[in-house]
Scaffold this motif. Sequence first.
Motif, PDB file in Angstrom:
ATOM      1  N   LYS A 256      21.085  42.353 -30.501  1.00  0.00           N
ATOM      2  CA  LYS A 256      20.182  41.707 -31.451  1.00  0.00           C
ATOM      3  C   LYS A 256      20.919  40.788 -32.423  1.00  0.00           C
ATOM      4  O   LYS A 256      20.305  39.914 -33.038  1.00  0.00           O
ATOM      5  CB  LYS A 256      19.384  42.749 -32.237  1.00  0.00           C
ATOM      6  N   ASP A 257      22.242  40.989 -32.558  1.00  0.00           N
ATOM      7  CA  ASP A 257      23.032  40.162 -33.461  1.00  0.00           C
ATOM      8  C   ASP A 257      23.566  38.891 -32.793  1.00  0.00           C
ATOM      9  O   ASP A 257      24.206  38.071 -33.447  1.00  0.00           O
ATOM     10  CB  ASP A 257      24.213  40.964 -34.008  1.00  0.00           C
ATOM     11  N   HIS A 258      23.283  38.758 -31.489  1.00  0.00           N
ATOM     12  CA  HIS A 258      23.821  37.617 -30.749  1.00  0.00           C
ATOM     13  C   HIS A 258      22.767  36.806 -30.009  1.00  0.00           C
ATOM     14  O   HIS A 258      22.916  35.591 -29.856  1.00  0.00           O
ATOM     15  CB  HIS A 258      24.861  38.102 -29.730  1.00  0.00           C
ATOM     16  N   PHE A 259      21.715  37.482 -29.530  1.00  0.00           N
ATOM     17  CA  PHE A 259      20.742  36.825 -28.662  1.00  0.00           C
ATOM     18  C   PHE A 259      19.320  37.068 -29.159  1.00  0.00           C
ATOM     19  O   PHE A 259      19.029  38.116 -29.735  1.00  0.00           O
ATOM     20  CB  PHE A 259      20.862  37.348 -27.223  1.00  0.00           C
ATOM     21  N   ILE A 260      18.433  36.100 -28.910  1.00  0.00           N
ATOM     22  CA  ILE A 260      17.024  36.296 -29.252  1.00  0.00           C
ATOM     23  C   ILE A 260      16.461  37.461 -28.456  1.00  0.00           C
ATOM     24  O   ILE A 260      15.776  38.331 -29.001  1.00  0.00           O
ATOM     25  CB  ILE A 260      16.197  35.019 -28.953  1.00  0.00           C
ATOM     26  N   GLU A 261      16.765  37.486 -27.172  1.00  0.00           N
ATOM     27  CA  GLU A 261      16.223  38.527 -26.307  1.00  0.00           C
ATOM     28  C   GLU A 261      17.112  39.749 -26.285  1.00  0.00           C
ATOM     29  O   GLU A 261      18.336  39.638 -26.143  1.00  0.00           O
ATOM     30  CB  GLU A 261      16.059  37.996 -24.884  1.00  0.00           C
ATOM     31  N   ILE A 262      16.507  40.921 -26.397  1.00  0.00           N
ATOM     32  CA  ILE A 262      17.229  42.179 -26.307  1.00  0.00           C
ATOM     33  C   ILE A 262      16.736  42.869 -25.042  1.00  0.00           C
ATOM     34  O   ILE A 262      15.673  43.472 -25.018  1.00  0.00           O
ATOM     35  CB  ILE A 262      16.988  43.078 -27.543  1.00  0.00           C
ATOM     36  N   ILE A 263      17.502  42.734 -23.988  1.00  0.00           N
ATOM     37  CA  ILE A 263      17.109  43.271 -22.687  1.00  0.00           C
ATOM     38  C   ILE A 263      17.878  44.563 -22.439  1.00  0.00           C
ATOM     39  O   ILE A 263      19.099  44.592 -22.559  1.00  0.00           O
ATOM     40  CB  ILE A 263      17.383  42.257 -21.567  1.00  0.00           C
ATOM     41  N   GLY A 264      17.161  45.620 -22.107  1.00  0.00           N
ATOM     42  CA  GLY A 264      17.816  46.914 -21.934  1.00  0.00           C
ATOM     43  C   GLY A 264      18.054  47.564 -23.280  1.00  0.00           C
ATOM     44  O   GLY A 264      17.389  47.269 -24.277  1.00  0.00           O
ATOM     45  N   LYS A 265      19.026  48.461 -23.358  1.00  0.00           N
ATOM     46  CA  LYS A 265      19.331  49.174 -24.597  1.00  0.00           C
ATOM     47  C   LYS A 265      20.133  48.285 -25.526  1.00  0.00           C
ATOM     48  O   LYS A 265      21.014  47.538 -25.114  1.00  0.00           O
ATOM     49  CB  LYS A 265      20.092  50.464 -24.300  1.00  0.00           C
ATOM     50  N   ASN A 266      19.837  48.368 -26.810  1.00  0.00           N
ATOM     51  CA  ASN A 266      20.499  47.527 -27.825  1.00  0.00           C
ATOM     52  C   ASN A 266      21.661  48.283 -28.458  1.00  0.00           C
ATOM     53  O   ASN A 266      21.726  48.448 -29.653  1.00  0.00           O
ATOM     54  CB  ASN A 266      19.491  47.096 -28.878  1.00  0.00           C
ATOM     55  N   GLU A 267      22.578  48.766 -27.621  1.00  0.00           N
ATOM     56  CA  GLU A 267      23.704  49.481 -28.199  1.00  0.00           C
ATOM     57  C   GLU A 267      24.837  48.523 -28.506  1.00  0.00           C
ATOM     58  O   GLU A 267      24.871  47.410 -28.035  1.00  0.00           O
ATOM     59  CB  GLU A 267      24.183  50.602 -27.280  1.00  0.00           C
TER      60      GLU A 267
END
Length: 267
Positions: A256-267
Amino acid sequence: MKNLLYIFILLYASTLYSQKKGLIYYGFIDAIGTGNAKGPDSNAYMVFNKEKSYYVTAKDSLEKTENIDKQTTYSNDDEKSASIHLGMKVSRIGDQVFYNTKKNTIWSNFLRGNQVFVNEIATKIDWKISNETKKIGNFTCKKATALFRGRNYTAWFTSEIPVPFGPWKLNGLPGLILEAYDSEKNVFWYFKSVEYPSNTREPISNIRNIKGNKATYLSIPEFEKYCREEIQQSYEKMIIISKQHPGIVPVKGKLKDHFIEIIGKNE
């Protein structure tokens, strides 16, 4: 003969209706890393008809040279994180999204060092439409909310322009989206103006590429892999830098700190 003529007229009218164009201009604030709509403010537009839409932002021809080269630092409200921009992110072709409702496909690209191209089946967004309304420009808009690609979005749409499109990959509402943002305002699209119908000659076709360049399209699983590898590589570079500068503490960022899309788990 009369029946055939009547059918022809109906088909012709239907074709004209589906080809009726619209053109909307947005402002787009990319505040990924700081939130609260504090980030570079780019111009964007989308051209559309009943069946297709073409959206673009971060395109050099849409921006003034002084804004492209301007260095700016944006901090969040508690000043615990900051984002330094050495200049506005732009390219000759921009960041683009082409959505074809008949084929149910989305083609997109964005700049991250190099151009990254993605092809996917359009995701059906589970919008919750409320009774809340507000005026945007001359349009009465209704509020809708949804979780999409890891972010909670609010969209304001108007049924006065009855097309299912919006900025970026936001779509599926019974009216054009004029404003949209996620809950932390890491991304924020706001309305500037709209022409509907429009006489624009801008084509509603697939995303553009630089002449002579070949695009390799990633699937969504391949795109997720790419994002994670990019974050890992950035982290490893920070480790090397921290050895030369002891005051720097390397932190492996989340999706979430790098890309608009958060695909899969945001670890």
